[in-house]
Write a protein that holds these residues in place. Structure first.
Motif, PDB file in Angstrom:
ATOM      1  N   GLU A  80      28.174  33.594  35.168  1.00  0.00           N
ATOM      2  CA  GLU A  80      28.529  34.317  33.926  1.00  0.00           C
ATOM      3  C   GLU A  80      29.505  33.500  33.079  1.00  0.00           C
ATOM      4  O   GLU A  80      29.892  33.955  32.006  1.00  0.00           O
ATOM      5  N   HIS A  81      29.933  32.352  33.582  1.00  0.00           N
ATOM      6  CA  HIS A  81      30.874  31.485  32.877  1.00  0.00           C
ATOM      7  C   HIS A  81      32.118  32.272  32.452  1.00  0.00           C
ATOM      8  O   HIS A  81      32.516  32.300  31.287  1.00  0.00           O
ATOM      9  N   VAL A  82      32.734  32.954  33.442  1.00  0.00           N
ATOM     10  CA  VAL A  82      33.930  33.736  33.106  1.00  0.00           C
ATOM     11  C   VAL A  82      35.009  33.541  34.177  1.00  0.00           C
ATOM     12  O   VAL A  82      34.718  33.539  35.377  1.00  0.00           O
ATOM     13  N   LEU A  83      36.232  33.356  33.688  1.00  0.00           N
ATOM     14  CA  LEU A  83      37.415  33.224  34.543  1.00  0.00           C
ATOM     15  C   LEU A  83      38.406  34.286  34.062  1.00  0.00           C
ATOM     16  O   LEU A  83      38.787  34.290  32.885  1.00  0.00           O
ATOM     17  N   ALA A  84      38.774  35.207  34.955  1.00  0.00           N
ATOM     18  CA  ALA A  84      39.631  36.309  34.501  1.00  0.00           C
ATOM     19  C   ALA A  84      40.473  36.831  35.651  1.00  0.00           C
ATOM     20  O   ALA A  84      40.174  36.584  36.825  1.00  0.00           O
ATOM     21  N   THR A  85      41.517  37.529  35.280  1.00  0.00           N
ATOM     22  CA  THR A  85      42.268  38.256  36.314  1.00  0.00           C
ATOM     23  C   THR A  85      42.684  39.610  35.759  1.00  0.00           C
ATOM     24  O   THR A  85      42.971  39.748  34.578  1.00  0.00           O
ATOM     25  N   LYS A  86      42.623  40.591  36.661  1.00  0.00           N
ATOM     26  CA  LYS A  86      43.150  41.916  36.279  1.00  0.00           C
ATOM     27  C   LYS A  86      44.448  42.156  37.031  1.00  0.00           C
ATOM     28  O   LYS A  86      44.587  41.749  38.187  1.00  0.00           O
ATOM     29  N   LEU A  87      45.390  42.746  36.330  1.00  0.00           N
ATOM     30  CA  LEU A  87      46.616  43.233  36.972  1.00  0.00           C
ATOM     31  C   LEU A  87      46.553  44.747  36.881  1.00  0.00           C
ATOM     32  O   LEU A  87      46.389  45.288  35.783  1.00  0.00           O
ATOM     33  N   VAL A  88      46.637  45.412  38.032  1.00  0.00           N
ATOM     34  CA  VAL A  88      46.533  46.876  37.996  1.00  0.00           C
ATOM     35  C   VAL A  88      47.662  47.504  38.801  1.00  0.00           C
ATOM     36  O   VAL A  88      47.829  47.216  39.982  1.00  0.00           O
ATOM     37  N   ALA A  89      48.457  48.305  38.092  1.00  0.00           N
ATOM     38  CA  ALA A  89      49.506  49.067  38.777  1.00  0.00           C
ATOM     39  C   ALA A  89      48.929  50.433  39.080  1.00  0.00           C
ATOM     40  O   ALA A  89      48.332  51.054  38.195  1.00  0.00           O
ATOM     41  N   MET A 103      47.366  51.664  35.534  1.00  0.00           N
ATOM     42  CA  MET A 103      47.662  50.946  34.296  1.00  0.00           C
ATOM     43  C   MET A 103      47.210  49.509  34.510  1.00  0.00           C
ATOM     44  O   MET A 103      47.687  48.836  35.429  1.00  0.00           O
ATOM     45  N   ALA A 104      46.254  49.091  33.699  1.00  0.00           N
ATOM     46  CA  ALA A 104      45.623  47.802  33.999  1.00  0.00           C
ATOM     47  C   ALA A 104      45.474  46.953  32.744  1.00  0.00           C
ATOM     48  O   ALA A 104      45.237  47.459  31.645  1.00  0.00           O
TER      49      ALA A 104
END
Ligand SMILES: NC(=O)C1=CN([C@@H]2O[C@H](COP(=O)(O)OP(=O)(O)OC[C@H]3O[C@@H](n4cnc5c(N)ncnc54)[C@H](O)[C@@H]3O)[C@@H](O)[C@H]2O)C=CC1
Ligand SMILES: O=C(O)C1=NCCCC1
Length: 323
Positions: A80-89, A103-104
């Motif tokens: 998918e040619h994607v680099l990501a990060t999620k931060l989720v409290a 909360m993300a």
């Protein structure tokens, strides 16, 4: 000038990253478009090295003093040619204080040079991609003639799951149980005439073909003795190794599917404490390497994966570019 459509020739973008707030994500992301994207991501994930996905099991920092948690969820998907990060409290006790429990935020990077392309709200994505993953599992594992849906819990995931599953099935009955009859009634009114607020979990699930558990309970709320043989359960809550939502007898007596084996063995109290055997990842069913036992009682234990967030964010950006 560099041709930015060719890999390896993109210029470094040193400008401000795009900021996409929740209302914009909500406007753009359509569940019917997301479900096939999540299906492909689950398949790629379970294809291991051939699927092009690098995703460590989520790191979770407990904030014991305030009964909260911070999860960090990075992922690279080559396909998918994607680099990501999620931060989720996630702070379960916020629910009873009338505050948001999740909360993300998502950060999306250019995979070629690491520059930050976008920061976007992660709450809408969390609600929709989780429901989309359950929809994929349900498409393969539930009886295709399913008519009765039961939802245990009446928060954000309850709503997104109803929305996602309704794109696949024509429910004649939607039974909702929540800790307060008031919250079950509120959701029932939103859904309309097919929905009913129930006064016990047993009443909600006994006729159900498909069951969704979306609570913050730490102890089992759904028991084997109430579940119709052949029903399919999406078990979405209880995402800590010492939390349970599902009766161990139901875990052991069903064919058990997960999103990630590694994640389930690290994070799911329902799996770890029951010692139930994981039969397959849903992605393996998507890929055709494991069977979908839709005539048997099945449980999909969902914990949520970073790749689901990354491909959802990618879809948001792709749709922004074309609208
Ligand atoms: N598997 C996945 O990918 C994801 C799982 N989740 C989990 O799904 C569950 C629901 O999340 P949301 O709907 O966003 O939360 P929400 O805060 O919108 O709703 C929570 C629901 O749980 C109920 N609840 C709260 N404490 C409870 C308790 N002690 N016993 C029984 N019910 C209780 C509330 O009454 C409410 O109906 C949570 O466990 C959450 O962590 C959330 C996001 C992703
Ligand atoms: O996948 C996610 O995002 C989450 N999963 C479990 C609970 C917190 C959010």
């Amino acid at each position: 000038m560099a041709d930015s459509t060719q890999p390896g020739t993109q210029s470094f973008d040193s400008g401000f990253p795009l900021y996409i707030p929740a209302n914009k994500v909500e406007e753009i992301l359509k569940i019917s478009e997301l479900i096939p994207v999540i299906e492909r991501a689950l398949g790629n994930f379970s294809n291991r090295d051939n699927g092009g996905i690098v995703q460590p099991v989520r790191s979770v920092v407990p904030v014991a003093k305030y009964q909260g948690f911070l999860g960090v969820m990075p992922c690279f998907s080559a396909h998918e040619h994607v680099l990501a990060t999620k931060l989720v409290a996630f702070y379960p006790t916020n629910y009873d204080k009338g505050l948001p429990t999740h909360m993300a935020t998502l950060m999306v990077f250019d995979p070629e040079n690491g520059s930050l392309k976008a920061i976007m709200d992660g709450e809408v994505i969390t609600n929709l991609r989780t429901a989309a993953a359950s929809a994929v599992a349900t498409k393969y594992l539930a009886n295709p003639k399913s008519q009765v849906l039961a939802i245990i819990g009446a928060g954000h995931q309850a709503r997104s799951h109803h929305q996602a599953l309704s794109t696949l099935f024509n429910f004649t009955e939607v039974n909702i149980y929540s800790r307060t009859l008031e919250s079950a009634e509120k959701l029932s009114q939103e859904i309309g005439s097919t929905a009913k607020a129930c006064s016990s979990v047993e009443e909600a699930v006994k006729r159900a073909d498909i069951i969704v558990t979306v609570t913050f309970s730490k102890v089992p709320v759904l028991f084997a003795k109430w579940v119709k043989p052949g029903a399919h359960v999406n078990a979405v809550g209880a995402c800590r190794p010492d939390w349970q939502e599902i009766d161990p007898d139901l875990m052991r007596g069903s064919v058990l599917y997960v999103d990630s084996r590694e994640g389930a063995m690290k994070e799911s109290g329902d799996v770890i404490l029951s010692k139930a055997e994981v039969y397959a990842e849903v992605g393996e069913v998507v890929n055709g390497t494991k069977e979908a036992f839709c005539e048997k009682t099945t449980v999909f234990k969902s914990l949520g994966m970073a790749v689901e967030d990354a491909v959802s964010a990618n879809l948001v950006l792709a749709k922004l570019r074309t609208t």
